[in-house]
Design a protein around this motif. Structure first.
Motif, short mmCIF file in Angstrom:
data_model
loop_
_atom_site.label_atom_id
_atom_site.label_comp_id
_atom_site.label_asym_id
_atom_site.label_seq_id
_atom_site.Cartn_x
_atom_site.Cartn_y
_atom_site.Cartn_z
N VAL A 230 0.85 -1.20 0.00
CA VAL A 230 0.00 0.00 0.00
C VAL A 230 0.89 1.25 0.00
CG1 VAL A 230 -1.77 1.27 1.28
CG2 VAL A 230 -1.85 -1.23 1.21
N GLN A 231 0.48 2.22 -0.80
CA GLN A 231 1.20 3.50 -0.86
C GLN A 231 0.19 4.63 -0.66
OE1 GLN A 231 2.86 3.55 -4.79
NE2 GLN A 231 4.60 2.24 -4.22
N THR A 232 0.69 5.76 -0.24
CA THR A 232 -0.14 6.96 -0.12
C THR A 232 0.22 7.88 -1.28
OG1 THR A 232 -0.12 6.73 2.28
CG2 THR A 232 -0.83 8.83 1.40
N VAL A 233 -0.80 8.21 -2.06
CA VAL A 233 -0.57 9.11 -3.20
C VAL A 233 -1.55 10.27 -3.09
CG1 VAL A 233 0.28 7.31 -4.74
CG2 VAL A 233 -2.15 7.84 -4.70
N THR A 234 -1.23 11.36 -3.78
CA THR A 234 -2.11 12.52 -3.79
C THR A 234 -2.89 12.52 -5.09
OG1 THR A 234 -0.52 13.72 -2.45
CG2 THR A 234 -2.20 15.02 -3.54
N ARG A 235 -4.22 12.43 -4.97
CA ARG A 235 -5.10 12.48 -6.13
C ARG A 235 -6.08 13.64 -5.94
NH1 ARG A 235 -6.93 6.35 -7.84
NH2 ARG A 235 -4.89 5.68 -8.52
N ASN A 236 -6.13 14.52 -6.87
CA ASN A 236 -7.03 15.68 -6.80
C ASN A 236 -6.82 16.47 -5.51
OD1 ASN A 236 -8.14 14.85 -9.24
ND2 ASN A 236 -9.72 13.64 -8.22
N GLY A 237 -5.58 16.56 -5.07
CA GLY A 237 -5.26 17.35 -3.90
C GLY A 237 -5.54 16.64 -2.59
N GLN B 61 -4.77 13.13 -0.17
CA GLN B 61 -3.94 11.94 -0.01
C GLN B 61 -4.84 10.71 0.07
OE1 GLN B 61 -1.21 12.35 3.24
NE2 GLN B 61 0.22 13.53 2.00
N THR B 62 -4.52 9.71 -0.75
CA THR B 62 -5.35 8.52 -0.85
C THR B 62 -4.47 7.27 -0.75
OG1 THR B 62 -6.75 9.75 -2.39
CG2 THR B 62 -7.07 7.38 -2.30
N LEU B 63 -5.00 6.24 -0.08
CA LEU B 63 -4.30 4.95 -0.03
C LEU B 63 -4.58 4.19 -1.32
CD1 LEU B 63 -5.06 3.70 3.60
CD2 LEU B 63 -2.95 4.69 2.74
N VAL B 64 -3.52 3.68 -1.93
CA VAL B 64 -3.68 2.86 -3.13
C VAL B 64 -2.90 1.56 -2.95
CG1 VAL B 64 -4.12 4.75 -4.74
CG2 VAL B 64 -1.78 4.02 -4.31
N VAL B 65 -3.42 0.52 -3.55
CA VAL B 65 -2.76 -0.80 -3.49
C VAL B 65 -2.03 -0.99 -4.80
CG1 VAL B 65 -3.16 -3.26 -3.28
CG2 VAL B 65 -4.58 -1.68 -1.99
N ILE B 66 -0.74 -1.35 -4.70
CA ILE B 66 0.06 -1.55 -5.91
C ILE B 66 -0.34 -2.87 -6.57
CG2 ILE B 66 1.96 -0.10 -5.10
CD1 ILE B 66 3.48 -2.65 -4.38
N ASN B 67 0.18 -3.10 -7.77
CA ASN B 67 -0.25 -4.23 -8.59
C ASN B 67 -0.06 -5.59 -7.90
OD1 ASN B 67 -1.15 -2.62 -10.68
ND2 ASN B 67 0.83 -2.66 -11.76
N SER B 68 1.08 -5.80 -7.25
CA SER B 68 1.30 -7.10 -6.59
C SER B 68 0.29 -7.31 -5.46
CB SER B 68 2.73 -7.22 -6.09
OG SER B 68 3.05 -6.15 -5.23
N GLY B 69 -0.03 -6.26 -4.73
CA GLY B 69 -1.05 -6.36 -3.69
C GLY B 69 -2.42 -6.60 -4.28
N TYR B 70 -2.67 -5.95 -5.42
CA TYR B 70 -3.94 -6.14 -6.13
C TYR B 70 -4.11 -7.61 -6.50
CZ TYR B 70 -7.09 -6.32 -10.13
OH TYR B 70 -8.08 -6.67 -11.00
N LEU B 71 -3.04 -8.23 -6.98
CA LEU B 71 -3.12 -9.65 -7.37
C LEU B 71 -3.42 -10.55 -6.17
CD1 LEU B 71 -0.14 -9.80 -9.93
CD2 LEU B 71 -2.61 -9.76 -10.41
N LEU B 72 -2.82 -10.23 -5.04
CA LEU B 72 -3.10 -11.00 -3.83
C LEU B 72 -4.56 -10.86 -3.42
CD1 LEU B 72 0.09 -10.30 -1.69
CD2 LEU B 72 -0.54 -12.44 -2.80
N LEU B 73 -5.05 -9.63 -3.45
CA LEU B 73 -6.46 -9.41 -3.10
C LEU B 73 -7.39 -10.08 -4.10
CD1 LEU B 73 -6.31 -5.68 -1.93
CD2 LEU B 73 -6.68 -7.71 -0.50
N LYS B 74 -7.00 -10.05 -5.35
CA LYS B 74 -7.81 -10.70 -6.38
C LYS B 74 -7.88 -12.20 -6.13
CE LYS B 74 -8.38 -11.04 -11.35
NZ LYS B 74 -7.87 -10.66 -12.67
N GLN B 75 -6.76 -12.80 -5.74
CA GLN B 75 -6.76 -14.22 -5.39
C GLN B 75 -7.71 -14.48 -4.23
OE1 GLN B 75 -2.73 -15.24 -4.40
NE2 GLN B 75 -2.44 -16.36 -6.31
N HIS B 76 -7.65 -13.63 -3.23
CA HIS B 76 -8.47 -13.82 -2.04
C HIS B 76 -9.95 -13.63 -2.33
CE1 HIS B 76 -9.66 -13.93 2.12
NE2 HIS B 76 -10.32 -12.81 1.93
N PHE B 77 -10.29 -12.55 -2.98
CA PHE B 77 -11.69 -12.22 -3.21
C PHE B 77 -12.23 -12.83 -4.50
CE2 PHE B 77 -10.60 -8.66 -0.34
CZ PHE B 77 -11.54 -8.92 0.64
N GLY B 78 -11.40 -13.63 -5.18
CA GLY B 78 -11.84 -14.24 -6.42
C GLY B 78 -13.00 -15.19 -6.22
N GLY B 79 -13.22 -15.66 -5.00
CA GLY B 79 -14.35 -16.55 -4.70
C GLY B 79 -14.04 -17.97 -5.10
#
Length: 153
Positions: free
Chosen positions: A32-39, A41-59
């Protein structure tokens, strides 16, 4: 491209709270990283984390397998697992030591029990020998008495 918690929740069809529950300390540190979007700060999950979450929530039917995969791929989990296993080993070592002491104690008690049984058997044998001698003596005295009694008639 990194995705926000809301984007992930919409994509996987779960609540934002469900996504947040999976973002434990180790996961956040690694994926997880903190980035600034539209002024903002927002938490975003990077691609490798996204893949892990996709595995988990894939059902699907393999949900437990996917959860194990998810937790085993997080950063410091391996270190935590090693520490846990080391603690368990220390506990097992102390239990084994305690069992060894119990075995020594049981062996000592068994030896004492065998010695007492041997002493008891010797006493019984001695008692039998004495009682058989006494029985012979009593029989001999009874014959004398019988002879003496017949002698008066």
């Amino acid at each position: 491209m990194p995705k926000t918690i809301r984007e992930l929740a919409d994509e996987f069809g779960v609540s934002k709270q469900a996504i947040r529950k999976k973002l434990d300390t180790n996961f956040r540190a690694n994926y997880v990283q903190t980035v600034t979007r539209n002024g903002v700060q927002t938490l975003v999950v990077i691609n490798s984390g996204y893949l892990l979450l996709k595995q988990h929530f894939g059902g699907g039917n393999n949900r437990k397998f996917r959860e194990e995969t998810f937790t085993s791929n997080t950063g410091n989990t391996n270190i935590d697992t090693i520490e846990l296993l080391n603690q368990q080993l220390l506990i097992k070592d102390s239990q084994i030591k305690e069992k060894d002491e119990q075995l020594k104690s049981m062996q000592k008690l068994l030896d004492q029990s065998q010695q007492l049984q041997l002493i008891a058997e010797k006493k019984i044998e001695k008692f039998k020998t004495i009682s058989s001698k006494q029985g012979e003596h009593d029989t001999h005295n009874l014959k004398k008495k019988n002879n003496t009694w017949w002698h008066f008639w």
